[in-house]
Design a protein around this motif. Structure first.
Motif, PDB file in Angstrom:
ATOM      1  N   SER A  58     -23.213  34.347  34.795  1.00  0.00           N
ATOM      2  CA  SER A  58     -24.091  35.440  34.798  1.00  0.00           C
ATOM      3  C   SER A  58     -25.381  35.147  33.202  1.00  0.00           C
ATOM      4  CB  SER A  58     -24.183  36.987  34.056  1.00  0.00           C
ATOM      5  OG  SER A  58     -23.464  36.799  32.854  1.00  0.00           O
ATOM      6  N   TRP A  59     -26.412  34.916  34.169  1.00  0.00           N
ATOM      7  CA  TRP A  59     -27.791  34.718  32.322  1.00  0.00           C
ATOM      8  C   TRP A  59     -27.486  34.592  31.500  1.00  0.00           C
ATOM      9  CZ3 TRP A  59     -29.964  29.964  33.393  1.00  0.00           C
ATOM     10  CH2 TRP A  59     -29.939  29.264  34.825  1.00  0.00           C
ATOM     11  N   ALA A  60     -26.248  35.960  30.893  1.00  0.00           N
ATOM     12  CA  ALA A  60     -26.363  37.112  30.077  1.00  0.00           C
ATOM     13  C   ALA A  60     -25.969  35.698  29.218  1.00  0.00           C
ATOM     14  CB  ALA A  60     -26.179  38.532  30.287  1.00  0.00           C
ATOM     15  N   GLN A  61     -24.319  35.445  30.022  1.00  0.00           N
ATOM     16  CA  GLN A  61     -23.037  34.728  29.277  1.00  0.00           C
ATOM     17  C   GLN A  61     -23.768  33.675  28.906  1.00  0.00           C
ATOM     18  OE1 GLN A  61     -21.000  34.505  32.874  1.00  0.00           O
ATOM     19  NE2 GLN A  61     -19.076  34.458  31.280  1.00  0.00           N
ATOM     20  N   ALA A  62     -25.039  32.688  30.105  1.00  0.00           N
ATOM     21  CA  ALA A  62     -25.629  31.021  28.998  1.00  0.00           C
ATOM     22  C   ALA A  62     -26.707  31.979  28.044  1.00  0.00           C
ATOM     23  CB  ALA A  62     -26.712  30.303  30.381  1.00  0.00           C
ATOM     24  N   ALA A  63     -27.348  33.084  27.876  1.00  0.00           N
ATOM     25  CA  ALA A  63     -28.324  33.436  26.628  1.00  0.00           C
ATOM     26  C   ALA A  63     -26.820  33.220  25.688  1.00  0.00           C
ATOM     27  CB  ALA A  63     -29.064  34.586  27.579  1.00  0.00           C
ATOM     28  N   ARG A  64     -26.043  34.141  25.969  1.00  0.00           N
ATOM     29  CA  ARG A  64     -25.333  33.902  24.522  1.00  0.00           C
ATOM     30  C   ARG A  64     -24.709  33.544  23.520  1.00  0.00           C
ATOM     31  NH1 ARG A  64     -19.910  34.628  24.183  1.00  0.00           N
ATOM     32  NH2 ARG A  64     -18.557  35.909  22.471  1.00  0.00           N
ATOM     33  N   ILE A  65     -24.189  31.629  24.907  1.00  0.00           N
ATOM     34  CA  ILE A  65     -23.999  30.614  24.197  1.00  0.00           C
ATOM     35  C   ILE A  65     -25.166  30.045  23.505  1.00  0.00           C
ATOM     36  CG2 ILE A  65     -23.572  28.513  24.708  1.00  0.00           C
ATOM     37  CD1 ILE A  65     -21.793  29.640  27.274  1.00  0.00           C
TER      38      ILE A  65
END
Length: 597
Positions: A58-65
């Motif tokens: 999910s883009w949320a995971q990428a954004a979190r990183i």
């Protein structure tokens, strides 16, 4: 001088600032650790992003990183900026303090040197000044290089190397193997340039002295239209400097290119080895480790890429430190002083078989025997170069004779405390120095702490008071604004303020007009009473007033005794008096006065 000796010499000047050193070292360690954060974060980022590729992320995971990465890197940069500011500030503060202490120490040392040191051609004013200026500059740069530049870089390099070995010993060995090669090339470069740098030091000292000579002699140069000759001398020196610089730069560029190639070879080897280990799936190796090792290797070689600049500065410091510390460590040049401080100085000087030769090899005195009676006026007479001023220099302990003895009140002059002796001697020279400052400050040089009223009284006695009061700022006027004759009266005012029991007068009225000469003569006559006075003068009126005259010729005493008796005997003294009378045209002056009275 080698690096170990250099740091031994600098250490006493750094020791008072131990707290600054400690703070700088702590900041250096923290700052060096911060330098490794980018590599660690990049390693983790690449691996984290790589883990998401090919998955249903999910883009949320990428954004979190990316958010975590941004916070860590920006926070690290903010903290690094603060640490870097504090490190530079405290390091620079220490450098400034050390520079101040070095400058003050060498000035205080030079002030203790005997006059013979300054008479040597090797220690001409411009050369000594260049030696001090370049020494302080290069040594303070060494402190800056070590605490601000070199120490942080090498600490960072060591930490980066430790992290590389921790990640993979083979990659660490590759990085470590490049370092000695780079150091060896840098060492060869420094060794090749050392001789040329030493030559450059001599050129810079000669250049400084040459410029000083031009400025000091500008009136003579212009009056004889010799500008082209002086410019030619400087051009020859400039050409030597230019040739030296070109040779130095050519060799530096050659070695810099070689080191750049070695650095690139190291980077390629690290990339190839890390990629190979990733491809064979070596334990602990991942895609992120390629960038991780490259960035760490950059931190390892960063100090080495800066090393040549620092090494150049250190080599300059090694060369210029030799001249600087030769001044600071020279005890042989320190002015000798005894310990005798009698309650009263009568002023009886005796010279027995005195020979004296200046440092340049010119022998000025040959077996001089002389008695200066206390409370009497003794005149030293002779042609230029006869040795008159040399005798005064010896009596004031500016120099010591190579043979013979000089006593004061029956005690060897060497046994007297030098400062105490000079406190009891007043010296007025043909050309007296005026210090940068006001008229009052220059007169106060004769007696620091004297009241303004005493300064005024001294100015009146030297017949300069009315001229001072006519100036816009009066006693607060700059002394350097006065004419040559006025400056001479300021020097005489110093002597009146000092009020010593022994007075040496070396052509005291040489720069004065006839009226001023008569005024000063009257003042000097007043202060002569009950004092030991030695006078050197071509002024007949001052010579014939003496109690005893010593006539010198080519460094030897030819005649001595009562002025009238010596004159009647004929010889050098009679020749000088007769020549002075003829040059003044005394007979015609006397007729003119008689005819108009």
């Amino acid at each position: 001088m080698n690096i170990i000796q250099l740091f031994k010499h600098i250490r006493p000047f750094v020791r008072p600032y131990r707290l600054l050193v400690l703070v700088t070292l702590i900041l250096t360690l923290v700052g060096s650790a911060m330098q490794q954060v980018n590599a660690i974060v990049l390693d983790r980022t690449v691996d984290a992003i790589n883990a998401l590729i090919g998955t249903d992320f999910s883009w949320a995971q990428a954004a979190r990183i990316l958010t975590i990465i941004s916070i860590v890197l920006l926070g690290k940069e903010l903290l690094s900026a603060l640490i870097n500011f504090a490190q530079n500030y405290f390091g620079e503060r220490m450098r400034i303090f050390v520079s101040r202490d070095l400058s003050q120490s060498v000035i205080e040392k030079v002030l203790t040197f005997r006059m013979a040191y300054f008479s040597s051609d090797e220690n001409a004013t411009g050369k000594v000044q260049a030696r001090i200026d370049q020494g302080v500059s290069s040594l303070s740069r060494t402190v800056q290089n070590f605490f601000i530049d070199l120490l942080p870089l090498f600490t960072s390099a060591i930490l980066a190397l430790i992290l590389m070995f921790a990640a993979n010993v083979y990659v660490g060995l590759v990085a470590l193997g490049i370092v000695p090669v780079y150091f060896w090339i840098t060492y060869r470069q420094a060794k090749r340039l050392k001789g040329w740098r030493r030559e450059m030091r001599g050129y810079r000292e000669a250049k400084s002295q040459g410029i000083k000579n031009i400025i000091d002699s500008i009136n003579v140069i212009k009056s004889f239209n010799r500008e082209s000759i002086e410019a030619g001398k400087q051009l020859d020196l400039q050409n030597q400097v230019t040739e030296n610089q070109i040779k130095t730069r050519r060799v530096s560029f050659y070695y810099d290119g070689l080191k750049s190639f070695v650095k690139q070879v190291g980077t390629v080897l690290v990339i190839i080895l890390t990629a190979y280990l990733v491809l064979i799936q070596y334990p602990g190796m991942s895609i992120g480790k390629i960038m991780y090792h490259v960035m760490l290797f950059t931190n390892v070689i960063a100090p080495i890429t800066q090393l040549q600049r620092i090494f150049d500065d250190v080599n300059d410091a090694l060369i210029y430190a030799e001249g600087f510390f030769s001044i600071l460590d020279s005890d042989a040049e320190v002015e000798a002083s005894g310990t005798l401080r009698p309650e009263k100085i009568r002023g009886e000087f005796r010279l027995s078989g005195v020979d004296f030769t200046y440092p340049n090899g010119n022998q000025a005195l040959f077996g001089v025997d002389m008695i200066i009676q206390p409370g009497h006026i003794t005149a030293l007479v002779g042609l230029s170069g006869a040795g008159k001023s040399t005798i005064v220099n010896l009596l004031d302990k500016f120099y010591t004779p190579q043979r013979g003895t000089i006593t004061l009140d029956g005690v060897d002059l060497a046994d007297y405390d030098t400062k105490y002796l000079r406190d009891h001697i007043g010296l007025v020279l043909q050309k007296n120095h005026i210090f940068d400052g006001t008229i009052e400050e220059n007169i106060l040089y004769g007696k620091p702490g004297a009241t303004h009223e005493e300064v005024v009284e001294a100015a009146k006695k030297s017949y300069i008071y009315d001229q001072i009061m006519a100036l816009p700022k009066q006693f607060d006027n700059k002394a350097s604004d006065l004419s040559g004759g006025q400056q001479q009266r300021i020097a005489i005012a110093r002597m009146f303020l000092k009020n010593p029991p022994v007075i040496f007068l070396d052509e005291p009225t040489a720069s004065l007009d006839a009226v001023a000469t008569e005024q000063i003569k009257n003042s000097i006559d007043a202060i002569k009473k009950d004092r030991t006075v030695i006078i050197i003068s071509h002024n007949i009126s001052q010579i014939i007033d003496s109690d005893v005259v010593y006539a010198l010729k080519q460094g030897r005493v030819e005649q001595h005794g009562d002025p009238d008796e010596v004159y009647r005997k004929g010889g050098i003294y009679k020749d000088i008096i007769d020549a002075s009378a003829r040059s003044l045209n005394i007979e015609k002056i006397a007729r003119t006065i008689d005819q108009n009275n």
